[in-house]
Motif scaffolding. Structure first.
Motif, mmCIF file in Angstrom:
data_model
loop_
_atom_site.group_PDB
_atom_site.id
_atom_site.type_symbol
_atom_site.label_atom_id
_atom_site.label_comp_id
_atom_site.label_asym_id
_atom_site.label_seq_id
_atom_site.Cartn_x
_atom_site.Cartn_y
_atom_site.Cartn_z
ATOM 1 N N THR A 47 44.811 45.961 35.895
ATOM 2 C CA THR A 47 44.150 45.328 37.031
ATOM 3 C C THR A 47 44.407 46.125 38.297
ATOM 4 O O THR A 47 43.490 46.416 39.076
ATOM 5 N N PHE A 48 45.670 46.491 38.519
ATOM 6 C CA PHE A 48 46.050 47.265 39.698
ATOM 7 C C PHE A 48 45.380 48.641 39.685
ATOM 8 O O PHE A 48 45.036 49.185 40.736
ATOM 9 N N PHE A 74 40.253 36.791 35.565
ATOM 10 C CA PHE A 74 41.475 37.037 36.320
ATOM 11 C C PHE A 74 42.107 35.740 36.816
ATOM 12 O O PHE A 74 43.328 35.567 36.756
ATOM 13 N N LEU A 75 41.291 34.801 37.310
ATOM 14 C CA LEU A 75 41.829 33.553 37.829
ATOM 15 C C LEU A 75 42.413 32.692 36.715
ATOM 16 O O LEU A 75 43.477 32.077 36.882
ATOM 17 N N GLN A 82 49.001 39.797 41.091
ATOM 18 C CA GLN A 82 48.105 40.950 41.074
ATOM 19 C C GLN A 82 46.706 40.553 40.597
ATOM 20 O O GLN A 82 45.690 41.048 41.092
ATOM 21 N N MET A 83 46.640 39.641 39.651
ATOM 22 C CA MET A 83 45.338 39.218 39.155
ATOM 23 C C MET A 83 44.559 38.419 40.197
ATOM 24 O O MET A 83 43.342 38.565 40.325
ATOM 25 N N VAL A 84 45.261 37.569 40.936
ATOM 26 C CA VAL A 84 44.614 36.798 41.992
ATOM 27 C C VAL A 84 44.058 37.737 43.064
ATOM 28 O O VAL A 84 42.927 37.557 43.554
ATOM 29 N N LEU A 85 44.839 38.734 43.446
ATOM 30 C CA LEU A 85 44.374 39.706 44.441
ATOM 31 C C LEU A 85 43.120 40.430 43.961
ATOM 32 O O LEU A 85 42.196 40.662 44.737
ATOM 33 N N ARG A 86 43.089 40.784 42.688
ATOM 34 C CA ARG A 86 41.914 41.461 42.127
ATOM 35 C C ARG A 86 40.687 40.539 42.147
ATOM 36 O O ARG A 86 39.585 40.955 42.467
ATOM 37 N N ALA A 87 40.912 39.271 41.806
ATOM 38 C CA ALA A 87 39.793 38.330 41.758
ATOM 39 C C ALA A 87 39.218 38.046 43.141
ATOM 40 O O ALA A 87 38.005 37.875 43.307
#
Length: 243
Positions: free
Chosen positions: A33-34, A97-98, A236-241
């Motif tokens: 994801t990052f 991601f969420l 990290q997943m929340v930031l990506r979403a």
């Protein structure tokens, strides 16, 4: 993120997770994801890396005679069909991601709740079947392997010791990831060719982490490691979403 940095982080994630008997699925997802991998490749790549990392751990714990085969058979009875079903369900980028972030946070909270674990705790068949079914579906949907969720459920509700779960998780992750990957491939998903290099990093990390975990990690340390890496991955997943 350069390919070499990605390889380094995947290896480190694999080693860290292996200390707690996990393959590293949620960490693999977080690294990819990052690194801005396409969401369509993250889940299948994670399944493939879970399989590679878990193979070594399975061999190691089997050789050490730590496996509880009766409990493993019970959780697999329901987890395998659920994992295959989950693998056939493809979520969109933001939804994926969420959902995965929410699952990781939930698991981290469960891991931090203190339970009176028992070295010889007996797990009722219904408890094993329910835990296996829930974890298998989560594994197929998210690509995280399911070991962290199974550990959280059985430690909290069946008082299984973290050390015992560290030995049970690798074979559970191996077969669930294989079934989840099969389900995803049937629906048309693909694994990128670069997975060969990623797999090498995951295998080396698994070998190092497994040796460290079985010799030096305490039950409380295992619990804290799992909780910490789950929260970091979820963030990290929340930031990506939301990005």
């Amino acid at each position: 993120m350069s390919p070499l940095i990605v390889l380094l982080f995947l290896g480190l994630v694999s080693a860290l997770y292996a200390t707690a008997g996990q393959a590293g699925g949620s960490g693999f997802v977080a690294v990819m994801t990052f690194a801005d991998f396409p969401s369509s490749q993250i889940r299948t790549t994670s399944f493939a890396l879970n399989i590679v990392a878990a193979v070594y751990s399975v061999w190691h714990v089997h050789r050490a005679g730590l496996m509880d085969w009766n409990l493993l058979r019970r959780v697999l009875a329901t987890s395998l069909p659920a994992a295959f079903l989950g693998g056939t369900i493809s979520l969109g980028g933001k939804s994926y991601f969420l959902l995965t972030a929410a699952l990781l946070v939930s698991a981290s909270i469960l891991m931090l709740i203190k339970a009176d674990a028992q070295e010889n705790a007996k797990v009722e068949p219904k408890t094993a079947w329910l835990a296996g079914g829930i974890t298998g579906l989560v594994s197929g949907l998210s690509g995280v392997g399911g070991g962290v969720f199974l550990s959280a459920l059985l430690i909290l509700f069946a008082k299984v010791s973290p050390k015992k779960m560290a030995a049970l998780s690798p074979p559970f992750i191996l077969v669930n990831s294989a079934l989840s990957l099969a389900g995803a491939l049937i629906t048309g998903a693909r694994v990128p060719i670069a997975v060969v290099w990623f797999a090498f990093a995951a295998l080396v990390g698994s070998a190092v982490g497994t040796a460290v975990g079985l010799r030096w990690m305490s039950a409380n340390a295992i619990r804290r490691v799992l909780a910490a890496i789950l929260v970091v991955g979820a963030a990290q997943m929340v930031l990506r979403a939301l990005g």
